[in-house]
Motif scaffolding. Sequence first.
Motif, PDB file in Angstrom:
ATOM      1  N   THR A 220      -8.738   3.232  -0.246  1.00 24.99           N
ATOM      2  CA  THR A 220      -8.754   2.735  -1.653  1.00 24.99           C
ATOM      3  C   THR A 220      -9.775   1.543  -1.579  1.00 24.99           C
ATOM      4  OG1 THR A 220      -6.556   3.153  -2.168  1.00 24.99           O
ATOM      5  CG2 THR A 220      -7.521   1.821  -3.731  1.00 24.99           C
ATOM      6  N   ARG A 221     -10.698   1.568  -2.539  1.00 21.24           N
ATOM      7  CA  ARG A 221     -11.669   0.392  -2.515  1.00 21.24           C
ATOM      8  C   ARG A 221     -11.202  -0.967  -2.653  1.00 21.24           C
ATOM      9  NH1 ARG A 221     -17.273   1.879  -3.265  1.00 21.24           N
ATOM     10  NH2 ARG A 221     -17.473   4.147  -3.710  1.00 21.24           N
ATOM     11  N   PRO A 222     -11.639  -1.963  -1.743  1.00 26.29           N
ATOM     12  CA  PRO A 222     -12.907  -1.719  -1.078  1.00 26.29           C
ATOM     13  C   PRO A 222     -12.863  -1.356   0.165  1.00 26.29           C
ATOM     14  CG  PRO A 222     -12.097  -4.112  -1.469  1.00 26.29           C
ATOM     15  CD  PRO A 222     -11.171  -3.234  -2.338  1.00 26.29           C
ATOM     16  N   GLY A 223     -11.388  -1.149   0.494  1.00 29.94           N
ATOM     17  CA  GLY A 223     -11.247  -0.514   1.957  1.00 29.94           C
ATOM     18  C   GLY A 223     -10.774  -1.489   2.918  1.00 29.94           C
ATOM     19  N   THR A 224     -10.248  -2.931   2.520  1.00 30.85           N
ATOM     20  CA  THR A 224      -9.884  -3.823   3.459  1.00 30.85           C
ATOM     21  C   THR A 224      -8.359  -3.820   3.195  1.00 30.85           C
ATOM     22  OG1 THR A 224     -10.289  -5.360   1.579  1.00 30.85           O
ATOM     23  CG2 THR A 224     -12.256  -5.072   3.043  1.00 30.85           C
ATOM     24  N   PHE A 225      -7.902  -4.681   4.317  1.00 28.31           N
ATOM     25  CA  PHE A 225      -6.527  -5.206   4.377  1.00 28.31           C
ATOM     26  C   PHE A 225      -6.269  -6.532   4.403  1.00 28.31           C
ATOM     27  CE2 PHE A 225      -7.198  -1.280   6.612  1.00 28.31           C
ATOM     28  CZ  PHE A 225      -6.318  -0.289   5.978  1.00 28.31           C
ATOM     29  N   ASP A 226      -5.375  -6.821   3.438  1.00 25.60           N
ATOM     30  CA  ASP A 226      -4.885  -8.057   3.458  1.00 25.60           C
ATOM     31  C   ASP A 226      -3.524  -8.421   4.097  1.00 25.60           C
ATOM     32  OD1 ASP A 226      -4.118 -10.831   2.915  1.00 25.60           O
ATOM     33  OD2 ASP A 226      -3.988 -10.440   0.589  1.00 25.60           O
ATOM     34  N   VAL A 227      -3.504  -8.852   5.245  1.00 27.20           N
ATOM     35  CA  VAL A 227      -2.564  -8.974   6.235  1.00 27.20           C
ATOM     36  C   VAL A 227      -1.281  -9.715   5.579  1.00 27.20           C
ATOM     37  CG1 VAL A 227      -2.876 -11.000   7.568  1.00 27.20           C
ATOM     38  CG2 VAL A 227      -1.710  -8.906   8.728  1.00 27.20           C
ATOM     39  N   GLU A 228      -1.661 -10.643   4.794  1.00 29.66           N
ATOM     40  CA  GLU A 228      -0.301 -11.286   4.482  1.00 29.66           C
ATOM     41  C   GLU A 228       0.667 -10.678   3.243  1.00 29.66           C
ATOM     42  OE1 GLU A 228      -1.998 -14.857   2.446  1.00 29.66           O
ATOM     43  OE2 GLU A 228      -2.617 -15.805   4.138  1.00 29.66           O
ATOM     44  N   THR A 229      -0.127  -9.602   2.654  1.00 31.19           N
ATOM     45  CA  THR A 229       0.624  -8.670   1.622  1.00 31.19           C
ATOM     46  C   THR A 229       0.620  -7.113   2.090  1.00 31.19           C
ATOM     47  OG1 THR A 229      -1.351  -8.329   0.453  1.00 31.19           O
ATOM     48  CG2 THR A 229       0.125 -10.264  -0.384  1.00 31.19           C
ATOM     49  N   MET A 230       0.130  -6.989   3.332  1.00 31.25           N
ATOM     50  CA  MET A 230       0.143  -5.493   3.586  1.00 31.25           C
ATOM     51  C   MET A 230       1.395  -4.880   3.801  1.00 31.25           C
ATOM     52  SD  MET A 230      -1.815  -3.977   7.025  1.00 31.25           S
ATOM     53  CE  MET A 230      -1.950  -2.305   7.407  1.00 31.25           C
ATOM     54  N   ASP A 231       2.561  -5.716   4.221  1.00 27.02           N
ATOM     55  CA  ASP A 231       3.675  -5.213   4.667  1.00 27.02           C
ATOM     56  C   ASP A 231       4.471  -4.593   3.223  1.00 27.02           C
ATOM     57  OD1 ASP A 231       3.376  -5.314   7.155  1.00 27.02           O
ATOM     58  OD2 ASP A 231       5.030  -6.781   7.533  1.00 27.02           O
ATOM     59  N   SER A 232       3.986  -5.449   2.366  1.00 28.87           N
ATOM     60  CA  SER A 232       4.626  -4.932   0.985  1.00 28.87           C
ATOM     61  C   SER A 232       4.038  -4.120   0.227  1.00 28.87           C
ATOM     62  CB  SER A 232       4.958  -6.101  -0.132  1.00 28.87           C
ATOM     63  OG  SER A 232       3.610  -6.884  -0.315  1.00 28.87           O
ATOM     64  N   GLN A 233       2.889  -3.568   0.750  1.00 38.56           N
ATOM     65  CA  GLN A 233       1.839  -2.605  -0.232  1.00 38.56           C
ATOM     66  C   GLN A 233       2.226  -1.211   0.155  1.00 38.56           C
ATOM     67  OE1 GLN A 233      -0.208  -3.729  -2.518  1.00 38.56           O
ATOM     68  NE2 GLN A 233       0.645  -5.748  -2.263  1.00 38.56           N
ATOM     69  N   HIS A 234       1.716  -0.302  -0.538  1.00 35.24           N
ATOM     70  CA  HIS A 234       1.459   1.206  -0.043  1.00 35.24           C
ATOM     71  C   HIS A 234       0.114   1.691  -0.179  1.00 35.24           C
ATOM     72  CE1 HIS A 234       5.862   0.429  -1.284  1.00 35.24           C
ATOM     73  NE2 HIS A 234       5.897   1.676  -0.533  1.00 35.24           N
ATOM     74  N   TYR A 235       0.051   2.584   0.672  1.00 33.33           N
ATOM     75  CA  TYR A 235      -1.526   2.972   0.925  1.00 33.33           C
ATOM     76  C   TYR A 235      -1.405   4.501   0.832  1.00 33.33           C
ATOM     77  CZ  TYR A 235      -2.359  -1.819   2.446  1.00 33.33           C
ATOM     78  OH  TYR A 235      -2.382  -3.163   2.574  1.00 33.33           O
ATOM     79  N   GLY A 236      -2.632   5.188   0.320  1.00 34.38           N
ATOM     80  CA  GLY A 236      -2.750   6.518   0.008  1.00 34.38           C
ATOM     81  C   GLY A 236      -3.209   7.135   1.102  1.00 34.38           C
ATOM     82  N   GLY A 237      -3.959   6.464   2.193  1.00 34.93           N
ATOM     83  CA  GLY A 237      -4.284   6.878   3.431  1.00 34.93           C
ATOM     84  C   GLY A 237      -5.170   6.098   4.167  1.00 34.93           C
ATOM     85  N   LEU A 238      -5.872   6.734   5.205  1.00 33.18           N
ATOM     86  CA  LEU A 238      -6.698   6.036   6.050  1.00 33.18           C
ATOM     87  C   LEU A 238      -8.001   6.721   6.319  1.00 33.18           C
ATOM     88  CD1 LEU A 238      -4.535   4.458   9.142  1.00 33.18           C
ATOM     89  CD2 LEU A 238      -5.630   3.113   7.375  1.00 33.18           C
ATOM     90  N   SER A 239      -9.056   5.810   6.501  1.00 40.43           N
ATOM     91  CA  SER A 239     -10.194   6.452   7.076  1.00 40.43           C
ATOM     92  C   SER A 239     -10.528   5.870   8.445  1.00 40.43           C
ATOM     93  CB  SER A 239     -11.439   6.199   5.908  1.00 40.43           C
ATOM     94  OG  SER A 239     -12.671   6.542   6.593  1.00 40.43           O
ATOM     95  N   LEU A 240     -10.795   6.840   9.150  1.00 42.57           N
ATOM     96  CA  LEU A 240     -11.009   6.611  10.873  1.00 42.57           C
ATOM     97  C   LEU A 240     -12.415   7.162  10.747  1.00 42.57           C
ATOM     98  CD1 LEU A 240      -7.558   8.187  12.085  1.00 42.57           C
ATOM     99  CD2 LEU A 240      -7.938   5.505  11.660  1.00 42.57           C
ATOM    100  N   PHE A 241     -13.173   6.043  11.681  1.00 42.06           N
ATOM    101  CA  PHE A 241     -14.503   6.399  11.787  1.00 42.06           C
ATOM    102  C   PHE A 241     -15.004   5.911  13.127  1.00 42.06           C
ATOM    103  CE2 PHE A 241     -14.417   2.581   9.171  1.00 42.06           C
ATOM    104  CZ  PHE A 241     -15.373   1.947   9.538  1.00 42.06           C
ATOM    105  N   ALA A 242     -15.903   6.289  13.598  1.00 41.46           N
ATOM    106  CA  ALA A 242     -16.933   5.778  14.763  1.00 41.46           C
ATOM    107  C   ALA A 242     -18.338   5.540  14.358  1.00 41.46           C
ATOM    108  CB  ALA A 242     -16.649   6.648  16.020  1.00 41.46           C
ATOM    109  N   VAL A 243     -19.097   4.502  14.496  1.00 33.65           N
ATOM    110  CA  VAL A 243     -20.289   4.206  13.966  1.00 33.65           C
ATOM    111  C   VAL A 243     -21.152   4.700  15.348  1.00 33.65           C
ATOM    112  CG1 VAL A 243     -21.894   2.519  13.373  1.00 33.65           C
ATOM    113  CG2 VAL A 243     -19.521   2.572  12.614  1.00 33.65           C
TER     114      VAL A 243
END
Length: 298
Positions: A220-243
């Motif tokens: 979900t845009r912008p693709g970042t994580f806020d660790v202070e509220t991450m445990d109370s959030q829900h996420y639709g998925g992950l994008s795993l990538f290698a540059v």
Amino acid sequence: MMSELRWTLLILGVVFIAALAWWERHRPRQASRSSAAERTAAREPATDAAPRTLREPTLTLPQMRARDPLAMHELPVVEVARDLPAMPVLGPAPPDGGHARPGDEAAEPVAPGVMEFEFAGDEAPAGEAAALDAVHGVPAGVPLESLPSLPPAAAPLVDWPPDERRRIVALRLVAPQPEPFAGRSLRQALAAEGFVLGRFAIFHKPDEEQRAVLSAASLTRPGTFDVETMDSQHYGGLSLFAVLPGPKPPPQAFDELVITARNLNERLCGILQDEQGSPLTAARIALLRERLSAGAPS
């Protein structure tokens, strides 16, 4: 008169003698029959005799005595501190935090294979240092002096090539509908695979030299994580990538990407897809590896 009397006595005498002879003749047979009957009766047990009752031996148990009461040992007294700091309650995520809850229509998914991050030069986002501590299990808002001191995790070194030389190989781990990934479970799964929150407020998996080999961003845009509220959030998925090019050769980096995605899927029970949203089958992995070796876009 006398003659008649004689004949009468004579006849009676003959009759008496004949009766006595007959009696003496039949007497031995009756005695033998009675003795035989007595012998037969002695051989056969009496049917109306009462059956013998067998007495079982009595079972004698050893005498049991109660033990002396055990001596009570003195137990240590544990004192509980009553002035512990109160745990803070996490508030709702800020409107510009970029984390979507179930049913949030304002969230806009990231285009497959494209990661967009806003940062000024090489500086990391503000508050990243504090987020690094929280991602390793330190609750937000708890004074650090009340917790055991642990060495902070070093932030992975993110050194991506310029845009003209940069190539991204991405996979997707999507949550099964209608249940999204819980933020706490997602954070723990990433930490178990060696990911650390770092530059651009996303997770990175470093190598032995602390160089970022893989990265993980929210779908979900912008693709970042806020660790202070991450445990109370829900996420639709992950994008795993290698540059690429990166710390490892492209084939080795791709293999590590596939292995890491499968391990995360075992922990989170999601759905693995390629960057276009197609199922990540063995044939699709072989095709992506072949295109990567040939230098063609995936």
